[in-house]
Every structure is written in C-alpha cells, then in structure tokens.
Design an enzyme around this catalytic site. Structure first.
Site, mmCIF file in Angstrom:
data_model
loop_
_atom_site.group_PDB
_atom_site.id
_atom_site.type_symbol
_atom_site.label_atom_id
_atom_site.label_comp_id
_atom_site.label_asym_id
_atom_site.label_seq_id
_atom_site.Cartn_x
_atom_site.Cartn_y
_atom_site.Cartn_z
ATOM 1 N NE ARG A 32 9.073 -5.813 -6.924
ATOM 2 C CZ ARG A 32 8.701 -5.458 -7.823
ATOM 3 N NH1 ARG A 32 8.971 -6.071 -9.216
ATOM 4 N NH2 ARG A 32 7.808 -4.330 -7.870
ATOM 5 C CG HIS A 73 5.100 -7.953 -4.552
ATOM 6 N ND1 HIS A 73 4.779 -7.020 -5.492
ATOM 7 C CD2 HIS A 73 5.947 -7.481 -3.945
ATOM 8 C CE1 HIS A 73 5.712 -6.068 -5.484
ATOM 9 N NE2 HIS A 73 6.436 -6.135 -4.239
ATOM 10 C CG ASP A 74 1.454 -15.641 -3.559
ATOM 11 O OD1 ASP A 74 0.261 -15.344 -3.515
ATOM 12 O OD2 ASP A 74 1.592 -16.728 -3.182
ATOM 13 N N GLY A 128 -2.542 -13.744 1.496
ATOM 14 C CA GLY A 128 -1.728 -14.793 2.326
ATOM 15 C C GLY A 128 -0.980 -15.433 1.036
ATOM 16 C CB SER A 177 -3.798 -14.676 -5.161
ATOM 17 O OG SER A 177 -2.960 -14.067 -4.485
ATOM 18 C CD GLU A 181 -2.859 -11.039 -5.735
ATOM 19 O OE1 GLU A 181 -1.607 -11.236 -5.599
ATOM 20 O OE2 GLU A 181 -3.707 -11.718 -5.258
ATOM 21 C CG ASN A 194 2.236 -7.255 -8.280
ATOM 22 O OD1 ASN A 194 3.184 -7.194 -7.530
ATOM 23 N ND2 ASN A 194 1.206 -8.041 -7.625
ATOM 24 N N PRO A 223 3.082 -2.983 0.744
ATOM 25 C CG PRO A 223 4.878 -3.769 1.695
ATOM 26 C CD PRO A 223 3.720 -3.921 1.260
ATOM 27 C CG HIS A 237 14.793 -3.759 -0.394
ATOM 28 N ND1 HIS A 237 13.910 -2.675 0.025
ATOM 29 C CD2 HIS A 237 13.802 -4.644 -1.177
ATOM 30 C CE1 HIS A 237 12.724 -2.784 -0.255
ATOM 31 N NE2 HIS A 237 12.518 -3.524 -0.968
ATOM 32 C CG ASP A 295 23.397 -4.550 -2.348
ATOM 33 O OD1 ASP A 295 23.834 -5.046 -3.332
ATOM 34 O OD2 ASP A 295 23.236 -5.258 -1.374
ATOM 35 C CG ASP A 330 25.823 -8.867 0.460
ATOM 36 O OD1 ASP A 330 24.934 -7.953 0.270
ATOM 37 O OD2 ASP A 330 26.874 -8.651 -0.558
#
Length: 317
Positions: free
Chosen positions: A60, A64-65, A70, A74, A86, A92, A159, A189, A242, A249
């Site tokens: 994650r 997020h980086d 890019g 950061s 950030e 975050n 997002p 996820h 999950d 998986d």
C-alpha cells in the site's frame, strides 16, 4: 544562444515529466550495489516474521507513493516545520511499517553508501511483500531517484475507497494506467485490513432509499454493521480485506462477484463491461490474475519523478 536556452529548458522540462529520461533497468545496480536485492528482501522477511501485517503495509505504501509525484519516495519524508508531508495526509495516517524501509536502507548504506535510492528500496520491498505472502516474484526495474517535495494536501489525488468506476478510470488514466491495470492492481486488496471509515458509506445511510448498499450480500452487510456500529465503536474496528488477508491470491475477485467486497471502489469494478469481464476472468484463473498483476506493478512502479539519492529516507539531503 536563445535557441540553446530554449533547447535546454525543454530538456529540463522533459526530465521532470518524462519517464523516458529516467529510464529504469533491471541491472541498474549490478556493479554499484550487487547485493541490494538480498539486503532488502532480508529486511522484509525479518519484519514479516514478527508482524504479518507488514506485507500489506509495504504494498500500500508503494502504491500511495507512485500515485503522488511518481514513485519518488515522497511518501517516506517526515513533516518538517510548517510543511505537512504526504504521510500525514488523511488517506496516509494509517500507513505503517516505515521502519522496514529504514532498516533496509541502513543495511544498503552500510554495503554501498550513497548509491541506492529510497524509491528503489520501496519498489523492491513491495515486490518482496508480495513474495512473502505467497504471491509471484518479478524483476523490478531500478534507477528511480528520490523526490524533494512531499505535501499532505496532494494525498487528495489518491483514488478513494468511495470512488465510482468513472472516477477510478480517470485517476488511473491520468497516470498512464489502463482499465486492465486498474482491475489487476485492485487485486492488491487480497492483502490487509481496513478501518470502518473506508466502508461505512455502504452500511449506514447509503442513500435516500437504502440504509445499506443493496449490492452488498445481506449476511456480510449484517456482520459489517455489527463490527462497525455508529455509536460506541471500538477505536481500531474494521475488517480484513478478504478472509485470507495474509495470502496473495485471487479470493478478492471471487468475493466481488458474491457481493462481499469491502469498498464501493471494489464493487464498482462490476460497473463497466470491460472491468466486469476482467473480474470474472481473474476470479476463475489465479494465474491470469498473477500475470496481469506483475505486468501492472512493473508499469505503475515505472512512473518516475525524483532528483536525488537520499541518505536518510525520512529527510531530503
């Protein structure tokens, strides 16, 4: 002279915005730091042995980086003075396991000082996180540079779990990523845990007609409501992404088709025919998912941005 200046400034502009200038390569450190991959994977292995939530956190963190300025590390910079970085932006706050990157960097610096960027260490650690969870391995292209800017308000560009399919498509396409990449990367996820705040929109006051999102499986919705009551909610209440939350998986895609995914943004993958077909494909073939995930990870992790090789991942040089 004027021509030269214009030409030079256009090169500078290119170097800031174009990943072509910062071309990455799999053998970037073969001579300058041959054992970098081993050192990073050891750090990830050690941390995972002590804390099974580490792989999800690292994957994650890398995502997020890459989505802000890019893949330039950061996200690792600490806030300083009036500048809120950030990592202190709302999406975050729940990022963790930064110490794993610090530990890896320490080992790498001892072996090859001033050579390997924090951005590359994070990209390698994200790959190792997937491997440690029983997922695929891949060759990580290297040669990223570390950025010098980190602004909390820019995390608004990430997002959100409440996004619909059009918002998701726009967010990904702005970064050169396709609908195929969106579905494959959403498969990340399969790992991790979410606090109630990221899915409460689906179980309380969903809209004017329904209290609960009607696309949620009813018994699953009831269990989420039980875990995340409106009043007297335990501080860190939430649910695993999950049931096999530490195993990489394709369960995540099977759950979407059953109405048992956590986020609106997961369920939204069924709202375009193309993305729905991919969800079905990945649900029925784990290998198809793993192959697509690897391709999309390489593509996402090649969005470059930085300027330097940090000595300490938490502060600019």
């Amino acid at each position: 002279m004027a021509f030269n200046l214009v030409f030079l400034s256009s090169i500078l502009i290119l170097s800031v915005f174009s990943p072509v200038i910062n071309a990455l390569s799999s053998n970037y450190y073969d001579k300058s730091c041959p054992n970098v991959e081993l050192l990073v994977s050891d750090a990830v292995k050690k941390a995972t042995a002590n804390d099974k939530t580490v792989p999800a956190a690292l994957l994650r963190m890398h995502f997020h980086d890459c989505f802000i300025r890019g893949c330039d590390a950061s996200v690792l910079l600490n806030s300083k003075g009036n500048n809120k970085a950030e990592k202190d932006g709302p999406p975050n706050i729940s990022l963790h396991a930064f110490y794993v990157i610090d530990n890896a960097k320490k080992q790498v610096e001892a072996s090859c000082p001033g050579v390997v960027s924090c951005a590359d260490i994070l990209a390698l650690a994200a790959r190792d996180a997937v491997v440690q969870s029983g997922g695929p391995s891949w060759n990580v292209p290297k040669g990223r540079k570390d950025g010098r800017t980190s602004v909390a308000t820019e995390t608004r560009q990430l997002p959100a779990p409440t996004f619909n399919i059009s918002q998701l498509q726009q967010s990904f396409s702005q970064r050169g990523l396709s609908l195929n990449d969106l579905v494959a990367l959403s498969g990340g996820h399969t790992l991790g845990f979410s606090h109630c705040s990221s899915f409460q929109n689906r179980i309380h006051n969903f809209n004017a007609t329904h209290d609960v999102d009607p696309t949620l499986h009813s018994s699953f919705a009831a269990s989420l409501k039980n875990t995340c009551p409106i009043k007297n909610r335990p501080k860190n209440a939430g649910a695993t992404m999950d049931p096999s939350a530490t195993t990489f998986d394709n369960t995540y895609f099977k759950l979407i088709l059953q109405g048992k995914s956590l986020f609106s943004s997961d369920q939204a993958l069924l709202d375009f025919p193309k993305t729905k077909n991919l969800v079905s494909k990945f649900a029925s073939s784990q290998q198809a998912f793993l192959d697509a995930f690897v391709n999309s990870m390489i593509k996402m992790s090649s969005i470059t941005g930085g300027q330097e090789v940090r000595k300490d991942c938490r502060v600019v040089n």
